[in-house]
Design a protein around this motif. Structure first.
Motif, short mmCIF file in Angstrom:
data_model
loop_
_atom_site.label_atom_id
_atom_site.label_comp_id
_atom_site.label_asym_id
_atom_site.label_seq_id
_atom_site.Cartn_x
_atom_site.Cartn_y
_atom_site.Cartn_z
N VAL A 107 -6.64 17.16 6.55
CA VAL A 107 -6.69 16.08 5.54
C VAL A 107 -8.11 15.78 5.05
N PRO A 108 -9.11 15.63 5.94
CA PRO A 108 -10.45 15.31 5.42
C PRO A 108 -10.98 16.38 4.45
N ASN A 139 -12.32 10.88 9.69
CA ASN A 139 -12.16 10.97 11.14
C ASN A 139 -12.34 12.37 11.71
N ARG A 140 -11.93 13.35 10.99
CA ARG A 140 -12.08 14.75 11.41
C ARG A 140 -11.47 15.05 12.78
N CYS A 141 -10.23 14.71 12.96
CA CYS A 141 -9.51 15.12 14.16
C CYS A 141 -9.46 16.66 14.14
N CYS A 169 -10.33 10.59 4.28
CA CYS A 169 -10.46 10.28 5.71
C CYS A 169 -11.75 10.91 6.22
N ARG A 185 -9.81 12.26 19.13
CA ARG A 185 -9.11 11.06 18.65
C ARG A 185 -9.89 9.77 18.96
N GLN A 243 -4.87 6.88 5.24
CA GLN A 243 -4.79 7.68 6.47
C GLN A 243 -5.12 6.83 7.69
N TYR A 256 -7.51 19.10 14.61
CA TYR A 256 -6.40 19.91 14.09
C TYR A 256 -6.11 19.64 12.62
N CYS A 257 -6.79 18.67 12.02
CA CYS A 257 -6.29 18.10 10.77
C CYS A 257 -7.08 18.54 9.54
FE1 SF4 Z 1 -7.76 11.60 9.46
FE2 SF4 Z 1 -5.33 11.14 10.49
FE3 SF4 Z 1 -6.11 13.63 9.95
FE4 SF4 Z 1 -7.21 12.32 11.99
S1 SF4 Z 1 -5.02 12.89 11.81
S2 SF4 Z 1 -8.33 13.51 10.44
S3 SF4 Z 1 -7.25 10.22 11.19
S4 SF4 Z 1 -5.80 12.01 8.48
#
Ligand code: SF4
Ligand code: SAM
Length: 460
Positions: free
Chosen positions: A142-143, A135-137, A133, A265, A177, A139-140
């Protein structure tokens, strides 16, 4: 996503000549797949691996927590045999064959080997569509752990789904994602690919068109989605392809424009609601589900109330509420985690209670309608009932009586008699296949017993 990655590892290990153990106690080797989206998830996976090491198994840890910890994973679990990141699971059969432990493979941005490996059997399958991903929200994590966004070539995905259909799979769920970003960062369709028969120009709706044309596939689902991707072409694909289930998991995270901006977001409350309205304009029963975070740094009572009201306006069919958990290295981890735990818990409970009431009201609208359900088997709670899901991913249970037992994945039409927040309860069912006569006869018997001859004739 982790369920899918674990399944691929299982298929790769079976192909390498290993056997699936009957139970965890029976196994010589156990691989624990880990999540690190919230701290609790990581603790659970590391704790599980620790217990297995104590039970003297060969233990591997895979997934996001490995990527987050890097070599430190061996400080937390000194006797761990191997650890692989979320994009390195394809190396597990080789690591086990070589047996040189301890071993760490982080994988970085690699495209995992064996991503299309599936275990034989079953009528439902997950198919990985996008990795990572970008997007780099705020709080996240995942990236940082799943790497950059990468869309698999459409030709590869179509071939994988066609192969699954030949093995008897009827329902596929495409994973990413942000699935609606398919083909945005890298090209998914090749110039040599046949043009879209329906003139679709966006990569994801074009893929839905191609997958809909595969014989044997009856349902296509996908998750997760970002409201930015709710384009007119996507809505056109929903309208034109009946195999594409009218359900979208569209995480909103917050209903407050201020918090949404802080989270990065890239949509406002109004834009989000406009995306939901587009889907419901196509079909008022379109199921929309979501994720929400409560207790994000600085979330005020007013922000929280904005989330509550957005959830009501959107009329979510279901929602998953998460208490904010600061993740190392993310932008929001630098902010004070200032909403007390008890207040996060309260907000969580309020949203869950709201969802119960809203889910019930949404489901009650379906009482008296006939839903097309793919049968899953006897209900876990009550063996006299059968269970399945409709296109909106709603759980439907119905009395099986003495009618023929539908096979897993068989299409059944169920008339809805009553509703709960999470479940629809059906009263009659007919199987949509060649044995309609047998079912009809049994339904006639059932309905006659209830003295409802008029309805019996209609049903039959
Ligand atoms: Fe990516 Fe979803 Fe995490 Fe945002 S919330 S960084 S879109 S995985
Ligand atoms: N990609 C999806 C999206 O864009 O919304 C979500 C993927 S994330 C793995 C799943 C859910 O976990 C998110 O929708 C969010 O609600 C929740 N989540 C992610 N980071 C979190 C955190 N730090 N604390 C609490 N919940 C979190």
């Amino acid at each position: 996503m982790n369920v899918r990655d674990s399944e691929a590892v299982e298929a790769l290990m079976l192909a390498a000549g290993h056997e699936k153990a009957a139970s965890e106690e029976d196994a010589e080797l156990v691989v624990v797949n880990s999540c690190t989206v919230r701290q609790k998830a990581e603790e659970k996976a590391v704790g599980k691996a620790g217990n297995l090491i104590a039970a003297k198994k060969v233990v591997g840890l895979m997934g996001c927590a490995v990527k987050r910890m890097g070599a430190d994973v061996f400080k937390r679990l000194p006797k761990l045999d191997f650890a692989v990141g979320p994009r390195a699971f394809g190396l597990i059969p080789r690591i086990v064959a070589e047996g040189r432990y301890p071993r760490l493979e982080l994988g970085e941005d690699a495209v995992p080997e064996g991503m299309d490996a599936h275990v034989e059997g079953g009528w439902q399958a997950f198919v990985t569509l996008l990795l990572g991903c970008d997007n780099r929200c705020s709080y996240c994590i995942v990236p940082d752990v799943r790497g950059h966004e990468y869309s698999r070539p459409a030709r590869e995905v179509v071939a994988e789904v066609a192969a699954l259909a030949r093995r008897g799979v009827k329902e596929v769920c495409l994973l990413g994602q942000s699935v609606l970003r398919y083909g945005m960062r890298n090209k998914a369709w090749d110039d040599a690919d046949a043009p879209s028969p329906g003139g679709y120009t966006e990569p994801f709706p074009r893929l839905l068109e191609a997958l809909s044309a595969i014989d044997g596939i009856e349902r296509i689902r996908f998750t997760s989605a970002h409201p930015k991707g709710c384009t007119d072409e996507l809505v056109r694909a929903y309208a034109e392809f009946p195999k594409v289930c009218r359900h979208l998991h569209l995480p909103v995270q917050s209903g407050s424009d201020r918090v949404l901006a802080e989270m990065g977001r890239r949509y406002t409350r109004a834009e989000y609601l406009a995306a939901v309205a587009k889907l419901r304009a196509l079909d008022p029963e379109f199921a929309v589900t979501t994720d929400v975070i409560v207790g994000y740094p600085g979330e005020t009572e007013e922000d929280f109330e904005a989330t509550r009201s957005l959830m009501e306006e959107a009329g979510f069919d279901n929602s998953f509420v998460f208490k904010y958990s600061p993740r190392p290295g993310t932008r929001s981890a630098a902010l004070p985690d200032d909403v007390p735990t008890a207040e996060k818990e309260r907000r969580d409970q309020v949203l869950l209670a709201d969802q119960e009431a809203r889910g019930l009201a949404r489901n009650e609208r379906l009482v008296g309608t006939v839903r097309e359900v793919l049968s899953e088997g006897p209900s876990k709670r009550n063996a006299a009932r059968w269970s399945g899901r409709d296109g909106g991913n709603r759980i439907v249970v119905w009395e099986i009586g003495d009618s023929p037992r539908p096979a897993p994945g068989e299409k059944v039409r169920v008339r809805i008699a009553s509703a709960h927040a999470q479940i629809l309860v059906g009263e009659t069912a007919s199987i949509k296949s060649n044995n309609t006569t047998a079912v009809a006869a049994s339904l006639c018997r059932e309905t006659r017993r209830r003295g409802d001859a008029g309805r019996a004739l209609t049903t039959c």
